[in-house]
Design a protein around this motif. Structure first.
Motif, short mmCIF file in Angstrom:
data_model
loop_
_atom_site.label_atom_id
_atom_site.label_comp_id
_atom_site.label_asym_id
_atom_site.label_seq_id
_atom_site.Cartn_x
_atom_site.Cartn_y
_atom_site.Cartn_z
N LEU A 1 48.58 31.97 40.47
CA LEU A 1 48.62 33.31 41.04
C LEU A 1 48.10 34.34 40.06
CD1 LEU A 1 52.18 33.25 42.70
CD2 LEU A 1 49.98 32.79 43.80
N SER A 2 47.53 35.40 40.57
CA SER A 2 47.16 36.55 39.74
C SER A 2 48.26 37.60 39.88
CB SER A 2 45.80 37.11 40.20
OG SER A 2 44.78 36.15 40.01
N TRP A 3 48.37 38.47 38.87
CA TRP A 3 49.53 39.36 38.81
C TRP A 3 49.10 40.81 38.65
CZ3 TRP A 3 54.43 37.05 39.03
CH2 TRP A 3 54.41 35.64 39.00
N PRO A 4 49.60 41.72 39.49
CA PRO A 4 49.29 43.15 39.34
C PRO A 4 50.14 43.78 38.23
CG PRO A 4 50.72 42.81 41.24
CD PRO A 4 50.40 41.44 40.70
N LEU A 5 49.53 44.68 37.47
CA LEU A 5 50.23 45.43 36.44
C LEU A 5 50.32 46.89 36.85
CD1 LEU A 5 48.78 43.86 33.16
CD2 LEU A 5 50.85 43.24 34.41
N SER A 6 50.96 47.69 36.00
CA SER A 6 51.19 49.10 36.34
C SER A 6 49.91 49.91 36.41
CB SER A 6 52.15 49.72 35.32
OG SER A 6 51.64 49.62 34.01
N ASP A 7 48.81 49.38 35.86
CA ASP A 7 47.54 50.11 35.92
C ASP A 7 46.84 49.93 37.27
OD1 ASP A 7 46.62 47.52 35.81
OD2 ASP A 7 45.64 47.72 33.86
N GLY A 8 47.47 49.16 38.18
CA GLY A 8 46.91 48.96 39.50
C GLY A 8 45.92 47.82 39.61
N LYS A 9 45.61 47.19 38.49
CA LYS A 9 44.66 46.08 38.49
C LYS A 9 45.41 44.75 38.55
CE LYS A 9 41.27 48.66 35.74
NZ LYS A 9 40.48 48.69 34.48
N ILE A 10 44.68 43.72 38.98
CA ILE A 10 45.26 42.38 39.10
C ILE A 10 44.65 41.48 38.02
CG2 ILE A 10 45.50 40.36 40.59
CD1 ILE A 10 45.47 42.23 42.98
N TYR A 11 45.49 40.74 37.33
CA TYR A 11 45.04 39.94 36.20
C TYR A 11 45.43 38.48 36.37
CZ TYR A 11 44.47 44.42 33.80
OH TYR A 11 44.08 45.70 33.46
N GLU A 12 44.57 37.62 35.87
CA GLU A 12 44.94 36.23 35.71
C GLU A 12 45.81 36.11 34.46
OE1 GLU A 12 41.16 34.14 35.61
OE2 GLU A 12 41.46 33.57 37.72
N VAL A 13 46.73 35.16 34.48
CA VAL A 13 47.70 35.02 33.40
C VAL A 13 47.73 33.57 32.95
CG1 VAL A 13 50.08 35.49 32.68
CG2 VAL A 13 49.09 36.76 34.60
#
Length: 273
Positions: free
Chosen positions: A181-193
């Protein structure tokens, strides 16, 4: 040890529960059935001496019980600090909780309840539970459960991460296996982890479910597997330890404690009878 205390010609007012007064040769006699050491400690609180050292919770409880029996409420307040010594809160918070509630100490009851979160809630039986209603213990169980729910939520929602979180190596590395899964952060973007970081968070969730407190997430046994996996990656190896230390020590454990602050103990309090 049973002893008698000459009360003089006048009976005490008010008559406190548990005190036996009888007449003998024109004098009222109060029977003190407490042991001599407890009586001595109570008297030390009455007179301008150094407060006695109460080495264990049995000593604290005995002194409080005798003071309550004789209506010494002002003196009971002087014993409150002894009840919440750091060693008692660390090792026997459930006993402290029951004693504090029994004698009507609200602040100490709340503090002890908070410290029970460091332990599995279904621990060994303690005899002090016999002095409080079952409903109060049930509310403590509910408190523990609500705290578990709120802190476990932090492990699956990363919106609380600080604004610079995307700079941590588990978001930056493209060489490690990524989580599905990819994860959204507080900056509004979605990141691979990186998968090793998510595995750490899953282990943390399991631990927090049983012991919902900030100290749990810094357990080396939880972190070790993540760092061992990161050590096999040339990108993660130099940064993983520092980034994990910063994340856990300055953010994750702090956020766990902040989440617990939002949970109300929801227990009615009373003054010592």
């Amino acid at each position: 040890m049973e002893r008698s205390l000459m009360a003089g010609s006048m009976s005490p007012s008010p008559q406190f529960s548990g005190i036996v007064i009888k007449q003998e040769k024109g004098r009222d006699i109060i029977e003190i059935v407490e042991d001599s050491l407890t009586t001595e400690r109570v008297l030390q609180y009455c007179y301008p001496f150094t407060n006695p050292v109460l080495e264990n919770l049995d000593d604290v409880q005995n002194v409080l019980a005798m003071m309550k029996k004789f209506g010494m409420r002002g003196l009971m307040d002087r014993v409150r600090g002894a009840l919440v010594q750091p060693s008692f809160l660390e090792e026997e918070p459930l006993r402290v909780f029951a004693i504090a509630y029994r004698f009507g100490f609200e602040a100490e009851t709340r503090l002890a309840a908070r410290n029970t979160l460091r332990h599995q809630i279904f621990g060994p039986y303690v005899k002090e539970l016999e002095h409080i209603p079952a409903s109060i213990y049930h509310k403590l169980l509910q408190y523990h459960r609500r705290c578990s729910v709120v802190v476990c939520g932090l492990t699956s929602d990363f919106s609380w991460f600080p604004g610079f979180a995307s700079r941590w190596v588990w978001f930056q590395c493209d060489d490690c296996v990524h989580h599905s899964l990819s994860w959204p952060l507080s900056d509004g973007k979605i990141y691979e982890v990186n998968a090793w970081f998510i595995e750490y968070m899953e282990r943390a969730r399991t631990a927090l479910r049983e012991r919902p407190c900030g100290k749990v997430v810094s357990d080396p046994l939880l972190i070790m597997d993540a760092l061992e996996t990161a050590a096999h990656c040339h990108t993660c190896r130099p940064a993983a330890y520092l980034d994990m230390s910063t994340f856990i020590g300055e953010h994750f454990s702090v956020e766990v404690e902040k989440a617990i602050d939002t949970v109300d103990l929801d227990i009615p309090f009373h003054s010592p009878a």
